[in-house]
Design a protein around this motif. Structure first.
Motif, PDB file in Angstrom:
ATOM      1  N   THR A  42       0.829  -1.221   0.000  1.00 39.08           N
ATOM      2  CA  THR A  42       0.000   0.000   0.000  1.00 39.08           C
ATOM      3  C   THR A  42       0.864   1.272   0.000  1.00 39.08           C
ATOM      4  OG1 THR A  42      -0.256  -0.098   2.413  1.00 39.08           O
ATOM      5  CG2 THR A  42      -2.000  -1.111   1.087  1.00 39.08           C
ATOM      6  N   GLU A  70      -4.184   6.473   2.297  1.00 32.46           N
ATOM      7  CA  GLU A  70      -4.128   5.051   2.633  1.00 32.46           C
ATOM      8  C   GLU A  70      -5.529   4.426   2.539  1.00 32.46           C
ATOM      9  OE1 GLU A  70      -1.082   3.300   5.830  1.00 32.46           O
ATOM     10  OE2 GLU A  70      -2.765   4.275   6.750  1.00 32.46           O
ATOM     11  N   GLY A  71      -6.529   5.143   3.079  1.00 33.09           N
ATOM     12  CA  GLY A  71      -7.916   4.657   3.045  1.00 33.09           C
ATOM     13  C   GLY A  71      -8.413   4.512   1.616  1.00 33.09           C
ATOM     14  N   VAL A  74      -7.025   1.374   0.072  1.00 30.46           N
ATOM     15  CA  VAL A  74      -7.738   0.188   0.571  1.00 30.46           C
ATOM     16  C   VAL A  74      -9.054   0.004  -0.181  1.00 30.46           C
ATOM     17  CG1 VAL A  74      -8.900  -0.822   2.592  1.00 30.46           C
ATOM     18  CG2 VAL A  74      -6.669   0.251   2.856  1.00 30.46           C
ATOM     19  N   GLN A  75      -9.778   1.076  -0.398  1.00 30.48           N
ATOM     20  CA  GLN A  75     -11.063   0.968  -1.107  1.00 30.48           C
ATOM     21  C   GLN A  75     -10.870   0.488  -2.543  1.00 30.48           C
ATOM     22  OE1 GLN A  75     -13.818   0.927   0.505  1.00 30.48           O
ATOM     23  NE2 GLN A  75     -12.757   1.550   2.377  1.00 30.48           N
ATOM     24  N   THR A  87       0.594  -4.140   3.962  1.00 29.16           N
ATOM     25  CA  THR A  87       0.007  -2.850   4.340  1.00 29.16           C
ATOM     26  C   THR A  87       0.953  -2.040   5.232  1.00 29.16           C
ATOM     27  OG1 THR A  87      -1.024  -3.754   6.337  1.00 29.16           O
ATOM     28  CG2 THR A  87      -2.309  -3.880   4.305  1.00 29.16           C
ATOM     29  N   LEU A  91      -2.185   1.213   9.117  1.00 26.62           N
ATOM     30  CA  LEU A  91      -3.424   1.074   8.320  1.00 26.62           C
ATOM     31  C   LEU A  91      -4.607   0.445   9.080  1.00 26.62           C
ATOM     32  CD1 LEU A  91      -3.581   0.144   4.591  1.00 26.62           C
ATOM     33  CD2 LEU A  91      -4.861  -1.248   6.207  1.00 26.62           C
ATOM     34  N   ASN A  94      -7.546   2.328  11.443  1.00 19.28           N
ATOM     35  CA  ASN A  94      -8.853   2.767  10.948  1.00 19.28           C
ATOM     36  C   ASN A  94      -9.720   1.523  10.730  1.00 19.28           C
ATOM     37  OD1 ASN A  94     -11.056   3.552   9.478  1.00 19.28           O
ATOM     38  ND2 ASN A  94      -9.909   4.828   8.026  1.00 19.28           N
ATOM     39  N   ASN A  97     -10.735   0.260   7.288  1.00 21.25           N
ATOM     40  CA  ASN A  97      -9.730  -0.419   6.463  1.00 21.25           C
ATOM     41  C   ASN A  97      -9.731  -1.925   6.703  1.00 21.25           C
ATOM     42  OD1 ASN A  97      -8.891   1.994   5.379  1.00 21.25           O
ATOM     43  ND2 ASN A  97      -7.132   2.240   6.749  1.00 21.25           N
ATOM     44  N   SER A 100     -12.887  -3.542   5.319  1.00 24.31           N
ATOM     45  CA  SER A 100     -12.825  -3.657   3.868  1.00 24.31           C
ATOM     46  C   SER A 100     -11.872  -4.796   3.457  1.00 24.31           C
ATOM     47  CB  SER A 100     -12.360  -2.318   3.276  1.00 24.31           C
ATOM     48  OG  SER A 100     -12.269  -2.417   1.887  1.00 24.31           O
TER      49      SER A 100
END
Ligand code: S3P
Length: 182
Positions: A42, A70-71, A74-75, A87, A91, A94, A97, A100
């Protein structure tokens, strides 16, 4: 340690979470080789997407801006298949994250003691969060604060007494076990 993975999940990928210096990158590359999966980091995605280093992003825009990037990464991973995702250490703090990642990946946490982490990172200088006047204390404090998040992984592997290869083989073993039970 492994938790039973809920049957509704489709384990298309492996996500490695854990503190800086626990071996996510090296283990991730080995696991990808062993399974013939793609490998993705990531932090690398953020760096190639912005054309800037993680240190520059922290320095110029601050940690909050980095966490937003970062978010987003992840999405963007939700459509991935046959990928080992390494990652950044912060990370999973949250919860979105982690939620997901769990929709498509077996989440494996590489765990190390603060002493071992310090041994591994002490000669490296690219991590902004460790540019502290007392990095050893910083590691212990951050690790303690993050422990509850790391422990939400499906699999927790202590890397202190294992070689990178042994850890990678364990990750592959756990993945095969969980993926075959689906
Ligand atoms: C961070 C860990 C780093 C990187 C950034 C922040 C953290 O990744 O994402 O410096 O908050 O622990 P690694 O865990 O790959 O070093």
């Amino acid at each position: 340690m492994t938790r039973a993975v809920n049957n509704d999940r489709h384990l298309a990928n492996i996500a490695l979470i854990g503190f800086m210096g626990t071996g996510k990158t090296s283990v991730g590359r080995l696991v990808a080789d062993l399974l013939r999966f793609d490998y993705l980091d990531t932090d690398e995605v953020i760096q190639s997407g912005t054309g800037r280093t993680i240190a520059e992003i922290f320095q110029n825009d601050g940690e909050t801006a980095f966490r937003t990037l970062e978010g987003k990464v992840v999405q963007e991973l939700t459509g991935r298949k046959r990928t080992v995702i390494a990652t950044g250490g912060g990370l999973p703090v949250n919860p979105e994250n982690l939620t997901s990642l769990k929709t498509h990946s077996l989440v494996v946490c590489l765990w190390s003691s603060p002493e071992k982490i310090w041994e591994r990172v002490r000669h490296q200088s690219h991590r902004p969060l460790l540019l502290d006047k007392n990095p050893q204390t910083k590691i212990s404090e951050l690790l303690a604060a993050r422990e509850p998040f790391y422990k939400q992984a499906d699999v927790l592997l202590n890397t202190d007494l294992r070689s990178l290869r042994e850890v990678a083989v364990q990750v592959v073993h756990q993945f095969r076990l969980e993926a075959s039970g689906q």
